[in-house]
Design an enzyme around this catalytic site. Structure first.
Site, PDB file in Angstrom:
ATOM      1  N   SER A  39     -36.611   1.303  18.324  1.00 20.69           N
ATOM      2  CA  SER A  39     -35.392   1.624  17.824  1.00 20.69           C
ATOM      3  C   SER A  39     -35.226   0.745  16.403  1.00 20.69           C
ATOM      4  CB  SER A  39     -34.381   1.272  19.020  1.00 20.69           C
ATOM      5  OG  SER A  39     -32.843   1.624  18.330  1.00 20.69           O
ATOM      6  N   ASN A  40     -33.967   0.600  16.260  1.00 18.68           N
ATOM      7  CA  ASN A  40     -33.630  -0.161  14.969  1.00 18.68           C
ATOM      8  C   ASN A  40     -32.316  -0.829  15.009  1.00 18.68           C
ATOM      9  OD1 ASN A  40     -31.402   1.443  13.768  1.00 18.68           O
ATOM     10  ND2 ASN A  40     -33.070   3.164  13.904  1.00 18.68           N
TER      11      ASN A  40
END
Lengths: 230, 230
Positions: A39-40
Protein backbone atom coordinates in the site's frame (compact mmCIF):
# COMPACT_ATOMS: atom_id res chain seq x y z
CA UNK A 1 -9.91 31.83 7.60
CA UNK A 2 -12.35 31.39 10.48
CA UNK A 3 -14.33 34.41 9.24
CA UNK A 4 -14.42 32.91 5.73
CA UNK A 5 -15.69 29.59 7.06
CA UNK A 6 -18.39 31.22 9.18
CA UNK A 7 -19.50 33.24 6.15
CA UNK A 8 -19.50 30.15 3.95
CA UNK A 9 -21.70 28.31 6.43
CA UNK A 10 -24.06 31.28 6.76
CA UNK A 11 -24.29 31.84 3.00
CA UNK A 12 -25.17 28.58 1.27
CA UNK A 13 -23.27 28.25 -2.01
CA UNK A 14 -25.15 26.53 -4.83
CA UNK A 15 -22.52 27.06 -7.50
CA UNK A 16 -22.20 23.32 -8.18
CA UNK A 17 -25.87 22.42 -7.77
CA UNK A 18 -26.92 19.77 -10.25
CA UNK A 19 -23.34 18.66 -10.99
CA UNK A 20 -22.34 15.08 -10.32
CA UNK A 21 -18.70 14.95 -9.30
CA UNK A 22 -16.65 11.80 -8.80
CA UNK A 23 -13.81 12.08 -6.29
CA UNK A 24 -11.28 9.34 -5.53
CA UNK A 25 -9.27 9.40 -2.30
CA UNK A 26 -7.00 7.40 -0.05
CA UNK A 27 -4.59 4.61 -0.87
CA UNK A 28 -5.38 1.31 -2.52
CA UNK A 29 -4.43 -1.90 -0.77
CA UNK A 30 -3.11 -4.77 -2.89
CA UNK A 31 -3.07 -8.18 -1.18
CA UNK A 32 -0.05 -10.48 -1.30
CA UNK A 33 -1.89 -13.10 0.73
CA UNK A 34 -4.80 -12.97 3.26
CA UNK A 35 -2.55 -11.19 5.79
CA UNK A 36 -0.03 -9.07 3.91
CA UNK A 37 -0.43 -6.24 1.43
CA UNK A 38 1.28 -3.54 -0.56
CA UNK A 39 0.00 0.00 0.00
CA UNK A 40 1.09 3.62 0.37
CA UNK A 41 0.97 6.42 2.91
CA UNK A 42 -2.00 8.37 1.50
CA UNK A 43 -4.23 9.44 4.39
CA UNK A 44 -7.14 10.48 2.18
CA UNK A 45 -7.27 13.90 3.88
CA UNK A 46 -6.86 16.00 0.73
CA UNK A 47 -9.42 13.98 -1.25
CA UNK A 48 -11.95 13.98 1.59
CA UNK A 49 -11.54 17.75 2.01
CA UNK A 50 -12.22 18.19 -1.71
CA UNK A 51 -15.33 15.97 -1.53
CA UNK A 52 -16.57 18.01 1.45
CA UNK A 53 -15.92 21.30 -0.30
CA UNK A 54 -17.72 20.25 -3.48
CA UNK A 55 -20.72 18.99 -1.49
CA UNK A 56 -20.87 22.30 0.38
CA UNK A 57 -21.27 23.99 -3.01
CA UNK A 58 -24.26 21.80 -3.79
CA UNK A 59 -22.56 19.15 -5.94
CA UNK A 60 -23.77 15.55 -5.89
CA UNK A 61 -20.52 13.88 -4.81
CA UNK A 62 -19.56 10.21 -5.23
CA UNK A 63 -16.41 9.52 -3.21
CA UNK A 64 -14.64 6.28 -4.15
CA UNK A 65 -12.24 5.68 -1.32
CA UNK A 66 -9.54 3.25 -0.28
CA UNK A 67 -9.31 2.35 3.43
CA UNK A 68 -8.82 5.49 5.53
CA UNK A 69 -9.72 6.45 9.08
CA UNK A 70 -11.53 9.73 8.42
CA UNK A 71 -15.31 10.14 8.54
CA UNK A 72 -17.46 10.59 5.45
CA UNK A 73 -18.18 14.31 4.89
CA UNK A 74 -21.84 15.34 5.20
CA UNK A 75 -23.84 14.91 2.01
CA UNK A 76 -21.20 12.74 0.33
CA UNK A 77 -21.92 9.21 -0.94
CA UNK A 78 -18.87 7.06 -0.21
CA UNK A 79 -18.05 3.79 -1.92
CA UNK A 80 -15.34 1.88 -0.05
CA UNK A 81 -12.85 -0.15 -2.05
CA UNK A 82 -9.54 -1.91 -1.38
CA UNK A 83 -7.71 -2.52 -4.63
CA UNK A 84 -7.00 -0.44 -7.74
CA UNK A 85 -9.17 -2.76 -9.79
CA UNK A 86 -12.07 -2.34 -7.38
CA UNK A 87 -11.54 1.42 -7.50
CA UNK A 88 -11.68 1.46 -11.30
CA UNK A 89 -14.87 -0.63 -11.33
CA UNK A 90 -16.51 1.71 -8.79
CA UNK A 91 -15.45 4.79 -10.77
CA UNK A 92 -16.80 3.42 -14.04
CA UNK A 93 -20.05 2.48 -12.30
CA UNK A 94 -20.33 6.06 -11.00
CA UNK A 95 -20.26 7.56 -14.53
CA UNK A 96 -21.64 9.69 -16.04
CA UNK A 97 -20.16 12.55 -14.05
CA UNK A 98 -19.57 16.19 -14.89
CA UNK A 99 -16.12 16.10 -13.30
CA UNK A 100 -13.71 13.53 -11.86
CA UNK A 101 -11.16 14.54 -9.25
CA UNK A 102 -8.66 11.70 -8.93
CA UNK A 103 -6.94 12.36 -5.61
CA UNK A 104 -6.46 8.70 -4.64
CA UNK A 105 -2.94 7.29 -4.46
CA UNK A 106 -3.57 4.24 -6.61
CA UNK A 107 -0.98 1.47 -6.32
CA UNK A 108 0.82 1.27 -9.65
CA UNK A 109 1.43 -2.44 -9.14
CA UNK A 110 -0.11 -5.48 -7.50
CA UNK A 111 1.05 -9.02 -6.80
CA UNK A 112 0.68 -11.09 -9.95
CA UNK A 113 -0.80 -13.99 -8.03
CA UNK A 114 -1.87 -13.29 -4.42
CA UNK A 115 -1.53 -16.44 -2.31
CA UNK A 116 -4.77 -18.02 -1.05
CA UNK A 117 -3.19 -18.88 2.34
CA UNK A 118 -0.61 -17.04 4.43
CA UNK A 119 2.82 -17.35 2.81
CA UNK A 120 5.05 -19.27 5.25
CA UNK A 121 8.56 -18.22 6.14
CA UNK A 122 10.82 -21.03 4.96
CA UNK A 123 14.51 -21.84 5.09
CA UNK A 124 14.62 -21.11 1.35
CA UNK A 125 14.58 -17.40 2.07
CA UNK A 126 12.09 -14.70 1.12
CA UNK A 127 9.51 -15.41 -1.58
CA UNK A 128 10.00 -13.69 -4.90
CA UNK A 129 7.24 -11.21 -5.37
CA UNK A 130 6.18 -10.85 -8.98
CA UNK A 131 4.34 -7.60 -9.62
CA UNK A 132 2.07 -6.64 -12.48
CA UNK A 133 0.82 -3.21 -13.48
CA UNK A 134 -2.54 -2.04 -12.18
CA UNK A 135 -5.06 -0.33 -14.45
CA UNK A 136 -4.45 3.42 -14.75
CA UNK A 137 -7.68 4.92 -13.41
CA UNK A 138 -6.93 8.53 -14.35
CA UNK A 139 -5.91 7.65 -17.93
CA UNK A 140 -8.87 5.30 -18.29
CA UNK A 141 -11.35 7.99 -17.24
CA UNK A 142 -9.68 10.48 -19.60
CA UNK A 143 -10.04 8.12 -22.57
CA UNK A 144 -13.52 6.92 -21.66
CA UNK A 145 -16.34 7.47 -24.16
CA UNK A 146 -18.15 8.87 -21.13
CA UNK A 147 -15.25 11.16 -20.18
CA UNK A 148 -16.31 13.83 -17.67
CA UNK A 149 -15.97 17.39 -19.04
CA UNK A 150 -13.35 18.11 -16.44
CA UNK A 151 -10.81 15.53 -15.22
CA UNK A 152 -8.34 16.54 -12.52
CA UNK A 153 -5.35 14.35 -11.66
CA UNK A 154 -2.95 14.44 -8.73
CA UNK A 155 0.78 13.77 -8.75
CA UNK A 156 2.62 13.05 -5.53
CA UNK A 157 6.28 13.34 -6.36
CA UNK A 158 9.55 13.27 -4.45
CA UNK A 159 11.88 14.40 -7.26
CA UNK A 160 11.64 16.86 -10.18
CA UNK A 161 8.09 17.57 -9.05
CA UNK A 162 7.05 20.00 -11.79
CA UNK A 163 8.76 18.18 -14.65
CA UNK A 164 7.19 14.90 -13.61
CA UNK A 165 3.81 16.56 -13.16
CA UNK A 166 3.86 18.30 -16.56
CA UNK A 167 4.77 15.00 -18.21
CA UNK A 168 2.05 13.20 -16.25
CA UNK A 169 -0.63 15.67 -17.34
CA UNK A 170 0.29 15.20 -20.99
CA UNK A 171 0.59 11.41 -20.70
CA UNK A 172 -2.70 10.89 -18.90
CA UNK A 173 -4.73 13.39 -20.86
CA UNK A 174 -6.29 15.14 -17.87
CA UNK A 175 -7.34 18.78 -17.89
CA UNK A 176 -5.76 19.91 -14.65
CA UNK A 177 -3.11 18.31 -12.56
CA UNK A 178 -2.44 19.09 -8.91
CA UNK A 179 1.20 18.37 -8.09
CA UNK A 180 2.72 18.14 -4.66
CA UNK A 181 6.05 17.35 -3.20
CA UNK A 182 5.61 14.57 -0.68
CA UNK A 183 9.16 14.57 0.65
CA UNK A 184 8.30 16.78 3.61
CA UNK A 185 5.74 14.67 5.43
CA UNK A 186 2.57 15.67 3.56
CA UNK A 187 1.02 12.23 4.18
CA UNK A 188 -1.43 12.51 7.06
CA UNK A 189 -0.53 16.17 7.63
CA UNK A 190 -3.15 18.91 7.64
CA UNK A 191 -1.23 21.31 5.40
CA UNK A 192 -0.16 21.02 1.80
CA UNK A 193 1.78 22.98 -0.82
CA UNK A 194 0.58 22.29 -4.34
CA UNK A 195 0.97 23.53 -7.88
CA UNK A 196 -1.90 23.51 -10.32
CA UNK A 197 -1.05 22.73 -13.93
CA UNK A 198 -3.50 23.41 -16.73
CA UNK A 199 -3.30 24.18 -20.43
CA UNK A 200 -1.94 27.65 -19.66
CA UNK A 201 0.91 26.48 -17.48
CA UNK A 202 1.86 26.10 -13.83
CA UNK A 203 0.35 28.02 -10.94
CA UNK A 204 2.12 27.61 -7.60
CA UNK A 205 -0.16 27.92 -4.58
CA UNK A 206 1.24 28.95 -1.20
CA UNK A 207 1.30 26.44 1.65
CA UNK A 208 -2.15 26.21 3.23
CA UNK A 209 -4.51 23.85 5.03
CA UNK A 210 -5.69 20.90 2.95
CA UNK A 211 -9.19 22.25 3.58
CA UNK A 212 -8.17 25.53 2.02
CA UNK A 213 -6.57 23.77 -0.97
CA UNK A 214 -9.90 21.97 -1.35
CA UNK A 215 -11.91 25.21 -1.20
CA UNK A 216 -9.72 26.88 -3.75
CA UNK A 217 -9.95 23.91 -6.11
CA UNK A 218 -13.74 23.65 -5.65
CA UNK A 219 -14.05 27.35 -6.44
CA UNK A 220 -12.03 26.88 -9.61
CA UNK A 221 -14.24 23.93 -10.59
CA UNK A 222 -17.36 26.06 -10.02
CA UNK A 223 -15.85 28.79 -12.21
CA UNK A 224 -15.11 26.21 -14.91
CA UNK A 225 -18.72 25.09 -14.97
CA UNK A 226 -20.09 28.63 -14.74
CA UNK A 227 -18.04 29.39 -17.87
CA UNK A 228 -18.97 26.22 -19.73
CA UNK A 229 -22.71 26.59 -19.19
CA UNK A 230 -22.94 30.30 -20.04
CA UNK B 1 -19.47 -9.66 31.56
CA UNK B 2 -20.67 -6.17 32.49
CA UNK B 3 -20.93 -7.22 36.15
CA UNK B 4 -17.38 -8.62 36.00
CA UNK B 5 -16.05 -5.41 34.54
CA UNK B 6 -17.80 -3.24 37.13
CA UNK B 7 -16.42 -5.45 39.88
CA UNK B 8 -12.94 -5.30 38.38
CA UNK B 9 -13.08 -1.50 38.32
CA UNK B 10 -14.38 -1.33 41.89
CA UNK B 11 -11.83 -3.83 43.23
CA UNK B 12 -8.33 -2.75 42.22
CA UNK B 13 -6.24 -5.75 41.28
CA UNK B 14 -2.55 -5.51 42.21
CA UNK B 15 -1.62 -9.02 41.15
CA UNK B 16 1.03 -7.76 38.70
CA UNK B 17 2.32 -4.85 40.80
CA UNK B 18 6.07 -4.46 40.45
CA UNK B 19 6.24 -6.51 37.23
CA UNK B 20 7.59 -4.89 34.09
CA UNK B 21 5.87 -6.37 31.06
CA UNK B 22 6.79 -5.71 27.46
CA UNK B 23 3.93 -5.97 24.95
CA UNK B 24 4.26 -5.64 21.18
CA UNK B 25 1.23 -4.85 19.03
CA UNK B 26 0.07 -3.80 15.60
CA UNK B 27 1.69 -4.34 12.21
CA UNK B 28 5.10 -3.25 11.09
CA UNK B 29 5.42 -1.12 7.99
CA UNK B 30 8.35 -1.79 5.66
CA UNK B 31 9.09 0.97 3.13
CA UNK B 32 9.69 0.25 -0.55
CA UNK B 33 10.27 3.94 -1.25
CA UNK B 34 9.14 7.18 0.49
CA UNK B 35 5.53 6.53 -0.62
CA UNK B 36 4.96 2.79 -0.79
CA UNK B 37 5.24 0.06 1.81
CA UNK B 38 4.64 -3.56 2.64
CA UNK B 39 2.46 -4.23 5.70
CA UNK B 40 -0.29 -6.45 7.07
CA UNK B 41 -3.83 -6.20 8.38
CA UNK B 42 -3.09 -6.29 12.12
CA UNK B 43 -5.26 -3.69 13.85
CA UNK B 44 -3.40 -3.86 17.16
CA UNK B 45 -6.66 -4.42 19.04
CA UNK B 46 -5.67 -7.69 20.74
CA UNK B 47 -2.25 -6.40 21.78
CA UNK B 48 -3.67 -3.10 23.07
CA UNK B 49 -6.35 -4.96 25.05
CA UNK B 50 -3.61 -7.11 26.63
CA UNK B 51 -1.55 -4.04 27.53
CA UNK B 52 -4.64 -2.44 29.11
CA UNK B 53 -5.48 -5.59 31.05
CA UNK B 54 -1.95 -5.97 32.42
CA UNK B 55 -1.83 -2.30 33.44
CA UNK B 56 -5.16 -2.70 35.25
CA UNK B 57 -3.51 -5.43 37.33
CA UNK B 58 -0.75 -3.04 38.36
CA UNK B 59 1.93 -4.06 35.86
CA UNK B 60 4.38 -1.50 34.52
CA UNK B 61 3.65 -1.94 30.80
CA UNK B 62 5.88 -0.94 27.86
CA UNK B 63 3.88 -1.21 24.65
CA UNK B 64 6.01 -1.23 21.50
CA UNK B 65 3.55 -0.59 18.70
CA UNK B 66 3.46 -0.33 14.94
CA UNK B 67 1.13 2.30 13.41
CA UNK B 68 -2.45 1.75 14.56
CA UNK B 69 -5.43 4.02 15.08
CA UNK B 70 -6.37 3.06 18.64
CA UNK B 71 -5.62 5.18 21.71
CA UNK B 72 -2.96 4.30 24.26
CA UNK B 73 -4.56 2.53 27.26
CA UNK B 74 -4.35 4.39 30.58
CA UNK B 75 -1.12 3.79 32.47
CA UNK B 76 0.66 2.26 29.49
CA UNK B 77 3.92 3.67 28.09
CA UNK B 78 3.78 3.38 24.29
CA UNK B 79 6.79 3.45 22.02
CA UNK B 80 5.76 3.95 18.39
CA UNK B 81 7.75 2.24 15.67
CA UNK B 82 7.35 1.57 11.95
CA UNK B 83 9.65 -1.26 10.87
CA UNK B 84 10.54 -4.67 12.32
CA UNK B 85 14.09 -3.50 12.95
CA UNK B 86 12.84 -0.46 14.86
CA UNK B 87 10.53 -2.74 16.85
CA UNK B 88 13.40 -5.05 17.78
CA UNK B 89 15.58 -2.13 18.86
CA UNK B 90 12.75 -0.73 21.01
CA UNK B 91 12.09 -4.15 22.57
CA UNK B 92 15.75 -4.68 23.44
CA UNK B 93 15.93 -1.19 24.90
CA UNK B 94 12.90 -2.01 27.08
CA UNK B 95 14.64 -5.01 28.73
CA UNK B 96 14.89 -6.19 31.42
CA UNK B 97 11.27 -7.26 31.66
CA UNK B 98 9.55 -9.96 33.67
CA UNK B 99 7.44 -10.98 30.70
CA UNK B 100 7.20 -10.25 26.99
CA UNK B 101 3.92 -10.64 25.14
CA UNK B 102 4.66 -10.52 21.43
CA UNK B 103 1.28 -9.80 19.84
CA UNK B 104 2.59 -7.65 16.97
CA UNK B 105 2.30 -8.93 13.43
CA UNK B 106 5.90 -8.36 12.45
CA UNK B 107 6.59 -8.34 8.70
CA UNK B 108 8.72 -11.39 7.94
CA UNK B 109 10.37 -9.57 5.03
CA UNK B 110 11.39 -6.10 3.95
CA UNK B 111 12.65 -4.58 0.71
CA UNK B 112 16.35 -5.30 0.35
CA UNK B 113 17.07 -1.75 -0.73
CA UNK B 114 14.24 0.78 -0.28
CA UNK B 115 14.44 3.50 -2.96
CA UNK B 116 15.36 7.01 -1.78
CA UNK B 117 12.90 8.61 -4.23
CA UNK B 118 9.48 7.47 -5.45
CA UNK B 119 9.91 4.57 -7.89
CA UNK B 120 8.59 5.72 -11.26
CA UNK B 121 6.28 3.68 -13.43
CA UNK B 122 8.21 2.99 -16.63
CA UNK B 123 7.55 1.28 -19.94
CA UNK B 124 9.88 -1.50 -18.76
CA UNK B 125 7.13 -2.88 -16.57
CA UNK B 126 6.94 -3.35 -12.79
CA UNK B 127 10.12 -3.14 -10.73
CA UNK B 128 11.42 -6.38 -9.32
CA UNK B 129 11.11 -6.29 -5.61
CA UNK B 130 13.90 -8.08 -3.83
CA UNK B 131 12.98 -9.02 -0.27
CA UNK B 132 15.20 -9.93 2.64
CA UNK B 133 14.27 -11.52 5.94
CA UNK B 134 13.55 -9.30 8.92
CA UNK B 135 14.95 -10.09 12.37
CA UNK B 136 12.76 -12.51 14.32
CA UNK B 137 11.78 -10.50 17.40
CA UNK B 138 10.11 -13.34 19.29
CA UNK B 139 13.03 -15.75 18.75
CA UNK B 140 15.56 -13.04 19.56
CA UNK B 141 13.87 -12.24 22.89
CA UNK B 142 13.68 -15.96 23.70
CA UNK B 143 17.42 -16.41 23.12
CA UNK B 144 18.44 -13.17 24.79
CA UNK B 145 20.79 -13.33 27.77
CA UNK B 146 18.21 -11.03 29.37
CA UNK B 147 15.30 -13.33 28.42
CA UNK B 148 12.14 -12.45 30.35
CA UNK B 149 10.95 -15.30 32.62
CA UNK B 150 7.80 -15.61 30.54
CA UNK B 151 7.71 -15.08 26.79
CA UNK B 152 4.37 -15.37 24.99
CA UNK B 153 4.18 -15.52 21.19
CA UNK B 154 1.25 -15.18 18.83
CA UNK B 155 0.58 -17.08 15.63
CA UNK B 156 -1.91 -15.82 13.08
CA UNK B 157 -2.52 -18.66 10.70
CA UNK B 158 -4.82 -19.39 7.79
CA UNK B 159 -4.06 -23.11 7.36
CA UNK B 160 -3.27 -26.01 9.71
CA UNK B 161 -3.54 -23.54 12.57
CA UNK B 162 -2.63 -25.85 15.46
CA UNK B 163 0.11 -27.76 13.65
CA UNK B 164 1.73 -24.52 12.56
CA UNK B 165 1.38 -23.05 16.04
CA UNK B 166 2.87 -26.07 17.82
CA UNK B 167 5.82 -26.00 15.43
CA UNK B 168 6.20 -22.26 15.91
CA UNK B 169 6.31 -22.55 19.70
CA UNK B 170 9.09 -25.16 19.50
CA UNK B 171 11.03 -23.26 16.83
CA UNK B 172 10.93 -19.90 18.58
CA UNK B 173 11.49 -21.17 22.10
CA UNK B 174 8.63 -19.25 23.72
CA UNK B 175 6.78 -20.45 26.79
CA UNK B 176 3.23 -19.94 25.63
CA UNK B 177 1.85 -19.41 22.18
CA UNK B 178 -1.54 -17.93 21.40
CA UNK B 179 -2.77 -19.21 18.04
CA UNK B 180 -5.62 -17.88 16.03
CA UNK B 181 -7.22 -18.57 12.72
CA UNK B 182 -7.32 -15.32 10.77
CA UNK B 183 -9.32 -16.61 7.84
CA UNK B 184 -12.61 -15.35 9.24
CA UNK B 185 -11.99 -11.61 9.46
CA UNK B 186 -10.28 -11.40 12.85
CA UNK B 187 -8.26 -8.37 11.72
CA UNK B 188 -9.86 -5.24 13.12
CA UNK B 189 -12.74 -7.25 14.62
CA UNK B 190 -13.64 -7.04 18.29
CA UNK B 191 -13.94 -10.79 18.84
CA UNK B 192 -11.37 -13.55 18.61
CA UNK B 193 -11.13 -17.33 18.94
CA UNK B 194 -7.74 -18.47 20.16
CA UNK B 195 -5.93 -21.55 21.42
CA UNK B 196 -3.26 -21.34 24.07
CA UNK B 197 -0.34 -23.71 23.72
CA UNK B 198 2.05 -24.33 26.59
CA UNK B 199 4.32 -27.15 27.70
CA UNK B 200 1.30 -29.23 28.70
CA UNK B 201 -0.47 -28.98 25.35
CA UNK B 202 -3.26 -27.09 23.62
CA UNK B 203 -6.14 -25.34 25.35
CA UNK B 204 -8.92 -24.12 23.07
CA UNK B 205 -10.71 -21.02 24.31
CA UNK B 206 -14.25 -20.24 23.18
CA UNK B 207 -14.90 -17.23 20.95
CA UNK B 208 -14.98 -14.08 23.05
CA UNK B 209 -14.24 -10.34 22.96
CA UNK B 210 -10.59 -9.47 22.44
CA UNK B 211 -10.85 -7.64 25.78
CA UNK B 212 -11.94 -10.88 27.40
CA UNK B 213 -9.12 -12.83 25.73
CA UNK B 214 -6.80 -10.18 27.17
CA UNK B 215 -8.27 -10.49 30.69
CA UNK B 216 -7.97 -14.25 30.63
CA UNK B 217 -4.36 -14.09 29.44
CA UNK B 218 -3.48 -11.41 32.03
CA UNK B 219 -5.00 -13.58 34.76
CA UNK B 220 -2.92 -16.53 33.62
CA UNK B 221 0.20 -14.34 33.64
CA UNK B 222 -0.62 -13.18 37.18
CA UNK B 223 -1.02 -16.83 38.24
CA UNK B 224 2.33 -17.66 36.63
CA UNK B 225 4.10 -14.97 38.65
CA UNK B 226 2.19 -15.79 41.86
CA UNK B 227 3.49 -19.35 41.45
CA UNK B 228 7.05 -18.37 40.59
CA UNK B 229 7.47 -15.97 43.51
CA UNK B 230 5.95 -18.22 46.19
Amino acid sequence: VIRDRILSVLTPDHSLQGRHILVTAGPTVEPLDPVRFLSNHSSGRQGYAIAASLAQRGADVTLVSGPVTIPVPPGVRRIAVQTAREMLTACEAALPADAAICAAAVSDWRAKQPAAGKIKKTADGPPSLELVENPDILATLCRSTRRPSLVVGFAAETDDVLDNALAKRARKGCDWLVANDVRQGVFGATRNTVSLIDESGVQGWPEMDKMHVADRLAERIATFFAGSSS
